[in-house]
Design an enzyme around this catalytic site. Structure first.
Site, PDB file in Angstrom:
ATOM      1  N   VAL A  57     -31.203  38.071  -4.076  1.00 54.94           N
ATOM      2  CA  VAL A  57     -30.131  38.591  -4.922  1.00 54.94           C
ATOM      3  C   VAL A  57     -30.597  39.876  -5.623  1.00 54.94           C
ATOM      4  CG1 VAL A  57     -28.646  38.119  -6.919  1.00 54.94           C
ATOM      5  CG2 VAL A  57     -29.109  36.305  -5.267  1.00 54.94           C
ATOM      6  N   CYS A  58     -31.859  39.920  -6.013  1.00 55.31           N
ATOM      7  CA  CYS A  58     -32.391  41.049  -6.791  1.00 55.31           C
ATOM      8  C   CYS A  58     -32.137  42.409  -6.144  1.00 55.31           C
ATOM      9  CB  CYS A  58     -33.870  40.854  -7.076  1.00 55.31           C
ATOM     10  SG  CYS A  58     -34.228  39.351  -8.021  1.00 55.31           S
ATOM     11  N   PRO A  59     -32.433  42.600  -4.837  1.00 55.95           N
ATOM     12  CA  PRO A  59     -32.202  43.934  -4.284  1.00 55.95           C
ATOM     13  C   PRO A  59     -30.725  44.322  -4.265  1.00 55.95           C
ATOM     14  CG  PRO A  59     -32.906  42.414  -2.560  1.00 55.95           C
ATOM     15  CD  PRO A  59     -33.060  41.706  -3.868  1.00 55.95           C
TER      16      PRO A  59
ATOM     17  N   LEU B  42     -30.159  45.564  -7.925  1.00 55.79           N
ATOM     18  CA  LEU B  42     -30.830  46.831  -8.212  1.00 55.79           C
ATOM     19  C   LEU B  42     -30.195  47.975  -7.432  1.00 55.79           C
ATOM     20  CD1 LEU B  42     -32.880  44.779  -9.446  1.00 55.79           C
ATOM     21  CD2 LEU B  42     -34.634  46.433  -8.863  1.00 55.79           C
TER      22      LEU B  42
END
Length: 187
Positions: free
Chosen positions: A46-48, A51
């Site tokens: 999920v993080c990329p 970001l």
């Protein structure tokens, strides 16, 4: 978790930005709006997406005088490796802060102590270093940079228009409210 309207705590950290390693501290925030965008870890799922979404809105945030600091408990070296190996992360131009000691993550009270990872959390900080908004979501719930931008606009509007507030779903240019005795029970 009563961080709204409190000053951020002092910090000093190494970061990766625009192909270079830099140092950042709380002193760098003075006089500017800032976003602290905490996420669990580099090279995840999920993080990329989050970001990358913020990267897509970075130019507009900068035009509004807002600097973005993404923060995870990874090192600045790991941020560089991720930046160099991922097309999504490669488009990031904002500061990617390494917080391997967890100092900044603990300062914002979003450390998962049992894992050594940051929660998925966002903070909007005003030019005086005061936290004006925060959002924390569960591991699997990604954030929306467009809504973050809307919140920044609302925070900036309220800061520059004392006596006015922004109602739900407020967007720039729409009507605001001036709280008063006359509005009680009328909304």
């Amino acid at each position: 978790m009563a961080l709204i309207n409190t000053n951020i705590k002092p910090f000093n950290a190494n970061a990766f930005k625009n192909g270079e390693f830099i140092e950042v501290s709380d002193a760098d925030l003075q006089g500017k709006w800032s976003i602290f965008f905490f996420y669990p870890a580099d090279f995840t799922f999920v993080c990329p997406t989050e970001l990358g979404d913020v990267a897509d809105h970075y130019a507009e945030l900068q035009a509004r005088g807002v600097e973005v600091y993404s923060v995870s408990t990874d090192t600045h070296f790991t941020h560089k490796a991720w930046h160099d190996s991922s097309e999504t992360i490669g488009k990031i131009q904002y500061t990617m802060v390494g917080d391997p000691t967890g100092q900044i993550t603990r300062n914002f009270d979003v450390m998962r102590e049992d894992q050594g990872l940051a929660d998925r959390a966002t903070f909007i900080v005003d030019p005086d270093g005061v936290i004006q908004a925060m959002e924390i979501t569960a591991e699997g719930i990604g954030r929306d940079a467009q809504d973050l931008l809307r919140k920044v606009k609302a925070a900036q509007y309220v800061a520059s228009h004392p006596g006015e507030v922004c109602p739900a779903k407020w967007k720039e240019g729409e009507a605001t409210l001036a709280p008063s005795l006359d509005l009680v029970g009328k909304i």
